[in-house]
Design a protein around this motif. Structure first.
Motif, mmCIF file in Angstrom:
data_model
loop_
_atom_site.group_PDB
_atom_site.id
_atom_site.type_symbol
_atom_site.label_atom_id
_atom_site.label_comp_id
_atom_site.label_asym_id
_atom_site.label_seq_id
_atom_site.Cartn_x
_atom_site.Cartn_y
_atom_site.Cartn_z
ATOM 1 N N GLU A 8 -11.255 -88.607 -13.711
ATOM 2 C CA GLU A 8 -10.976 -89.235 -15.289
ATOM 3 C C GLU A 8 -9.592 -89.073 -15.901
ATOM 4 O OE1 GLU A 8 -14.292 -88.404 -17.676
ATOM 5 O OE2 GLU A 8 -15.490 -89.618 -16.756
ATOM 6 N N ALA A 9 -8.916 -90.030 -16.915
ATOM 7 C CA ALA A 9 -7.947 -89.495 -17.451
ATOM 8 C C ALA A 9 -8.274 -90.021 -18.746
ATOM 9 C CB ALA A 9 -6.750 -90.213 -16.985
ATOM 10 N N TYR A 10 -7.725 -89.553 -20.097
ATOM 11 C CA TYR A 10 -8.034 -89.891 -21.202
ATOM 12 C C TYR A 10 -6.766 -90.218 -22.180
ATOM 13 C CZ TYR A 10 -11.751 -86.831 -19.693
ATOM 14 O OH TYR A 10 -12.674 -86.338 -18.957
ATOM 15 N N LYS A 11 -7.340 -90.824 -23.230
ATOM 16 C CA LYS A 11 -6.246 -91.292 -24.185
ATOM 17 C C LYS A 11 -5.062 -92.203 -23.571
ATOM 18 C CE LYS A 11 -7.320 -87.759 -27.420
ATOM 19 N NZ LYS A 11 -6.911 -86.776 -28.494
ATOM 20 N N GLY A 12 -3.868 -91.869 -23.749
ATOM 21 C CA GLY A 12 -2.539 -92.265 -23.460
ATOM 22 C C GLY A 12 -2.424 -92.146 -21.852
ATOM 23 N N ASP A 13 -2.852 -91.196 -21.418
ATOM 24 C CA ASP A 13 -2.740 -90.929 -19.858
ATOM 25 C C ASP A 13 -3.696 -92.029 -19.193
ATOM 26 O OD1 ASP A 13 -1.422 -88.696 -20.311
ATOM 27 O OD2 ASP A 13 -2.758 -87.683 -19.441
ATOM 28 N N ALA A 14 -4.782 -92.276 -20.004
ATOM 29 C CA ALA A 14 -5.616 -93.358 -19.287
ATOM 30 C C ALA A 14 -5.015 -94.781 -19.283
ATOM 31 C CB ALA A 14 -7.080 -93.365 -20.265
ATOM 32 N N GLU A 15 -4.293 -95.113 -20.261
ATOM 33 C CA GLU A 15 -3.355 -96.376 -20.404
ATOM 34 C C GLU A 15 -2.340 -96.423 -19.194
ATOM 35 O OE1 GLU A 15 -1.793 -97.243 -24.059
ATOM 36 O OE2 GLU A 15 -3.483 -96.426 -25.336
ATOM 37 N N ARG A 16 -1.646 -95.161 -19.262
ATOM 38 C CA ARG A 16 -0.547 -95.317 -18.117
ATOM 39 C C ARG A 16 -1.223 -95.412 -16.735
ATOM 40 N NH1 ARG A 16 3.170 -90.347 -19.146
ATOM 41 N NH2 ARG A 16 4.502 -91.319 -17.843
ATOM 42 N N ILE A 17 -2.235 -94.781 -16.406
ATOM 43 C CA ILE A 17 -2.832 -94.765 -15.158
ATOM 44 C C ILE A 17 -3.383 -95.949 -14.943
ATOM 45 C CG2 ILE A 17 -4.958 -93.684 -13.814
ATOM 46 C CD1 ILE A 17 -3.889 -91.098 -14.839
ATOM 47 N N GLY A 18 -4.188 -96.606 -16.103
ATOM 48 C CA GLY A 18 -4.851 -97.765 -15.780
ATOM 49 C C GLY A 18 -3.754 -98.976 -15.313
ATOM 50 N N ARG A 19 -2.716 -98.857 -16.298
ATOM 51 C CA ARG A 19 -1.599 -99.848 -16.067
ATOM 52 C C ARG A 19 -1.009 -99.580 -14.521
ATOM 53 N NH1 ARG A 19 0.382 -98.928 -20.673
ATOM 54 N NH2 ARG A 19 1.733 -97.586 -19.953
ATOM 55 N N THR A 20 -0.813 -98.710 -13.993
ATOM 56 C CA THR A 20 -0.296 -98.392 -12.964
ATOM 57 C C THR A 20 -1.101 -98.663 -11.603
ATOM 58 O OG1 THR A 20 1.129 -96.597 -13.865
ATOM 59 C CG2 THR A 20 1.007 -96.572 -11.531
ATOM 60 N N LEU A 21 -2.384 -98.487 -11.855
ATOM 61 C CA LEU A 21 -3.294 -98.703 -10.870
ATOM 62 C C LEU A 21 -4.019 -100.067 -10.894
ATOM 63 C CD1 LEU A 21 -5.024 -95.004 -10.493
ATOM 64 C CD2 LEU A 21 -3.125 -95.928 -8.993
ATOM 65 N N ASN A 22 -3.805 -100.864 -12.053
ATOM 66 C CA ASN A 22 -4.264 -101.823 -12.102
ATOM 67 C C ASN A 22 -5.888 -101.759 -12.393
ATOM 68 O OD1 ASN A 22 -4.085 -104.763 -12.885
ATOM 69 N ND2 ASN A 22 -4.270 -105.201 -10.922
ATOM 70 N N ILE A 23 -6.323 -100.984 -12.969
ATOM 71 C CA ILE A 23 -7.756 -100.658 -13.164
ATOM 72 C C ILE A 23 -7.974 -100.683 -14.733
ATOM 73 C CG2 ILE A 23 -8.241 -99.660 -11.092
ATOM 74 C CD1 ILE A 23 -8.157 -96.716 -12.615
ATOM 75 N N GLY A 24 -9.203 -101.013 -14.957
ATOM 76 C CA GLY A 24 -9.704 -101.123 -16.407
ATOM 77 C C GLY A 24 -9.772 -100.081 -17.142
ATOM 78 N N VAL A 25 -9.400 -99.992 -18.531
ATOM 79 C CA VAL A 25 -9.688 -98.859 -19.402
ATOM 80 C C VAL A 25 -10.721 -99.115 -20.265
ATOM 81 C CG1 VAL A 25 -8.564 -97.364 -21.022
ATOM 82 C CG2 VAL A 25 -7.206 -98.432 -19.159
ATOM 83 N N SER A 26 -11.706 -98.253 -20.486
ATOM 84 C CA SER A 26 -12.753 -98.335 -21.106
ATOM 85 C C SER A 26 -12.582 -97.445 -22.551
ATOM 86 C CB SER A 26 -13.985 -97.979 -20.562
ATOM 87 O OG SER A 26 -14.039 -96.709 -20.301
ATOM 88 N N LYS A 27 -13.675 -97.604 -23.410
ATOM 89 C CA LYS A 27 -13.485 -96.841 -24.674
ATOM 90 C C LYS A 27 -14.875 -95.986 -24.690
ATOM 91 C CE LYS A 27 -10.182 -99.339 -27.306
ATOM 92 N NZ LYS A 27 -9.691 -99.940 -28.594
ATOM 93 N N GLU A 28 -14.868 -94.825 -25.127
ATOM 94 C CA GLU A 28 -15.977 -94.060 -25.137
ATOM 95 C C GLU A 28 -15.983 -93.020 -26.262
ATOM 96 O OE1 GLU A 28 -16.881 -91.427 -21.624
ATOM 97 O OE2 GLU A 28 -16.590 -93.163 -20.260
ATOM 98 N N THR A 29 -17.180 -93.033 -26.914
ATOM 99 C CA THR A 29 -17.210 -92.145 -28.103
ATOM 100 C C THR A 29 -17.707 -90.801 -27.709
ATOM 101 O OG1 THR A 29 -18.113 -93.986 -29.500
ATOM 102 C CG2 THR A 29 -18.437 -91.801 -30.192
ATOM 103 N N VAL A 30 -16.873 -89.817 -28.092
ATOM 104 C CA VAL A 30 -17.126 -88.319 -27.616
ATOM 105 C C VAL A 30 -17.647 -87.478 -28.792
ATOM 106 C CG1 VAL A 30 -16.232 -86.365 -26.390
ATOM 107 C CG2 VAL A 30 -15.692 -88.788 -25.771
ATOM 108 N N GLY A 31 -18.772 -87.556 -29.388
ATOM 109 C CA GLY A 31 -19.232 -86.587 -30.304
ATOM 110 C C GLY A 31 -18.611 -86.924 -31.559
#
Length: 95
Positions: free
Chosen positions: A37-60
């Protein structure tokens, strides 16, 4: 009351925040069960690079964050793609 999975996500996110403050130029992949898993801005960069969807999760009490994940078995394919795109990747695993 937070579940065990929510506590694990919160712990990973706290580790992410600390490590990102020390190495802001890296993207971090955290092993969580049978996936990475990757989070926050890293999630966006990785999702864009690998062309995979980014989801949103609530963490406490940390609020809603962006998360991207892929199966652990796909690391051999995805890691070279990330590196070829110029990303500095740090892989974080539990002891």
């Amino acid at each position: 009351m937070e579940t065990n999975n929510q506590n694990q996500e919160k712990s990973l996110l706290e580790s992410y925040n600390w490590m990102k403050s020390k190495h802001p130029d890296a993207v971090f992949l955290f092993r969580s069960g049978d996936s990475y898993e990757a989070y926050k801005g890293d999630a966006e960069r990785i999702g864009r690079t690998l062309n995979i969807g980014v989801s949103k999760e609530t963490v406490g009490d940390m609020g809603t964050i962006q998360v991207v994940s892929f199966p652990m078995a796909d690391l051999d394919v995805n890691l070279p793609k990330l590196i070829r795109k110029g990303l500095r990747v740090a892989i974080c695993d539990k002891k």
